[in-house]
Design an enzyme around this catalytic site. Structure first.
Site, PDB file in Angstrom:
ATOM      1  N   ARG A 105      -9.494   0.608   9.035  1.00 52.95           N
ATOM      2  CA  ARG A 105      -9.020  -0.755   9.269  1.00 52.95           C
ATOM      3  C   ARG A 105     -10.062  -1.584  10.013  1.00 52.95           C
ATOM      4  NH1 ARG A 105      -2.980   0.493   9.308  1.00 52.95           N
ATOM      5  NH2 ARG A 105      -1.980  -1.436   8.702  1.00 52.95           N
ATOM      6  N   ARG A 156      12.233  -5.069   5.022  1.00 52.12           N
ATOM      7  CA  ARG A 156      11.808  -3.693   4.736  1.00 52.12           C
ATOM      8  C   ARG A 156      12.578  -2.675   5.577  1.00 52.12           C
ATOM      9  NH1 ARG A 156       5.560  -1.782   4.880  1.00 52.12           N
ATOM     10  NH2 ARG A 156       5.656  -2.174   7.120  1.00 52.12           N
ATOM     11  N   LYS A 173       0.836  -1.211   0.000  1.00 48.74           N
ATOM     12  CA  LYS A 173       0.000   0.000   0.000  1.00 48.74           C
ATOM     13  C   LYS A 173       0.873   1.265   0.000  1.00 48.74           C
ATOM     14  CE  LYS A 173      -2.299  -1.063   3.850  1.00 48.74           C
ATOM     15  NZ  LYS A 173      -1.689  -2.341   4.255  1.00 48.74           N
ATOM     16  N   ARG A 184       0.213  -8.971  13.570  1.00 47.25           N
ATOM     17  CA  ARG A 184      -0.421  -7.997  12.673  1.00 47.25           C
ATOM     18  C   ARG A 184      -1.261  -8.712  11.606  1.00 47.25           C
ATOM     19  NH1 ARG A 184       4.485  -4.789  10.685  1.00 47.25           N
ATOM     20  NH2 ARG A 184       3.018  -3.473   9.554  1.00 47.25           N
ATOM     21  N   ARG A 192      11.439  -1.010  11.064  1.00 47.76           N
ATOM     22  CA  ARG A 192      10.380  -0.761  12.046  1.00 47.76           C
ATOM     23  C   ARG A 192      10.356  -1.899  13.065  1.00 47.76           C
ATOM     24  NH1 ARG A 192       4.991   0.521   8.639  1.00 47.76           N
ATOM     25  NH2 ARG A 192       4.111  -0.629  10.379  1.00 47.76           N
TER      26      ARG A 192
HETATM   27  P1  AMP Z   1       0.948   0.651   9.215  1.00 45.03           P
HETATM   28  O1  AMP Z   1       2.065   1.633   9.092  1.00 45.03           O
HETATM   29  O2  AMP Z   1      -0.195   0.970   8.329  1.00 45.03           O
HETATM   30  O3  AMP Z   1       1.412  -0.782   9.075  1.00 45.03           O
HETATM   31  O4  AMP Z   1       0.383   0.787  10.716  1.00 45.03           O
HETATM   32  C1  AMP Z   1       1.229   0.545  11.836  1.00 45.03           C
HETATM   33  C2  AMP Z   1       0.409   0.369  13.096  1.00 45.03           C
HETATM   34  O5  AMP Z   1      -0.336   1.564  13.369  1.00 45.03           O
HETATM   35  C3  AMP Z   1      -0.652  -0.724  13.045  1.00 45.03           C
HETATM   36  O6  AMP Z   1      -0.113  -2.014  13.323  1.00 45.03           O
HETATM   37  C4  AMP Z   1      -1.608  -0.254  14.157  1.00 45.03           C
HETATM   38  O7  AMP Z   1      -1.072  -0.509  15.445  1.00 45.03           O
HETATM   39  C5  AMP Z   1      -1.602   1.259  13.946  1.00 45.03           C
HETATM   40  N1  AMP Z   1      -2.643   1.666  12.978  1.00 45.03           N
HETATM   41  C6  AMP Z   1      -2.467   2.179  11.732  1.00 45.03           C
HETATM   42  N2  AMP Z   1      -3.640   2.449  11.141  1.00 45.03           N
HETATM   43  C7  AMP Z   1      -4.602   2.114  12.043  1.00 45.03           C
HETATM   44  C8  AMP Z   1      -6.034   2.136  12.021  1.00 45.03           C
HETATM   45  N3  AMP Z   1      -6.710   2.585  10.961  1.00 45.03           N
HETATM   46  N4  AMP Z   1      -6.690   1.700  13.121  1.00 45.03           N
HETATM   47  C9  AMP Z   1      -6.037   1.282  14.214  1.00 45.03           C
HETATM   48  N5  AMP Z   1      -4.684   1.205  14.293  1.00 45.03           N
HETATM   49  C10 AMP Z   1      -3.961   1.621  13.223  1.00 45.03           C
END
Ligand code: AMP
Length: 208
Positions: free
Chosen positions: A88, A122, A13, A163, A152
């Site tokens: 999400r 990554r 994404k 996740r 990360r």
């Molecule tokens: P990402 O960078 O999109 O992989 O998001 C990293 C982390 O941020 C996720 O594992 C969640 O802990 C939190 N997070 C990101 N987007 C959301 C969302 N829409 N709702 C809840 N937690 C989120």
């Protein structure tokens, strides 16, 4: 054009968003990037989100909905807005519908063995957020801005497993949510990122 990008962590994404910003001038709003930036600043949102992000679980709906709705209040872009990582959950999607109904949802599906390999290699730039992978990039600084690259914490294998489980249970239902609205399209995230941009442009033409 208001676009929602769906798909498990590591589906691609962020990479597709980066290419759409560069090639088409979209505005990219990534919920995860915003949370990481709040955590870095040590803000109230950052402090509340920290333990959830670090363990690979979702931050509570009310917190993320407030944050994203606030951000959307101040944003506009003539070409379009990409929402990456928001919504999400179905509750988040319903809140978004009330604020700004998406025109298009694109689900990037990618086999989990590819995702696990991708996430373990990554790297992100500390400065500009550019995404690299040790499979195809062997330097430790960003080629765009010279920033330092890092992995990360939540890309480490133990957190990735959680996740993916959270994705299956809480985020996958969004595929049906947007299918029922008649705006869902699919991309195959195992394809090359340049191919995906081309396929995305074709989808976008249908919604103009
Ligand atoms: P990402 O960078 O999109 O992989 O998001 C990293 C982390 O941020 C996720 O594992 C969640 O802990 C939190 N997070 C990101 N987007 C959301 C969302 N829409 N709702 C809840 N937690 C989120």
């Amino acid at each position: 054009m208001k676009l929602v990008l769906l798909g498990p962590p590591g589906a691609g994404k962020g990479t597709l968003s980066g290419n759409l910003v560069k090639e088409l001038g979209f505005l990219h709003l990534s919920a995860g990037d915003m949370l990481r930036s709040e955590m870095k600043k040590g803000s109230e949102i950052g402090k509340k989100a920290k333990s959830f992000v670090e363990s690979g679980t979702l931050v509570p709906d009310d917190l993320i909905i407030d944050m994203m709705i606030n951000v959307l209040d101040g944003e506009d872009n003539k070409v379009g807005i990409i929402l990456d990582g928001f919504p999400r959950t179905v509750a988040q999607a319903e809140a978004l519908d009330k604020k700004m109904k998406p025109d298009l949802a694109v689900n990037i599906s990618t086999p989990y063995d590819i995702i696990i390999k991708r996430l373990s290699g990554r790297l992100l730039c500390k400065n500009c957020g550019a995404i690299y992978n040790t499979m195809s990039y062997d330097k430790d600084t960003c080629e765009k801005c010279g920033g330092e690259l890092y992995q990360r914490d939540d890309d480490k294998p133990e957190t990735v497993a959680n996740r993916l489980k959270v994705y299956e249970e809480q985020s996958k239902p969004l595929i049906d949510y947007y299918k029922n609205q008649g705006i869902l399209n699919e991309l195959d995230g195992s394809k090359d990122s340049k191919v995906l941009v081309g396929e995305f442009k074709k989808i976008m033409e249908m919604y103009k």
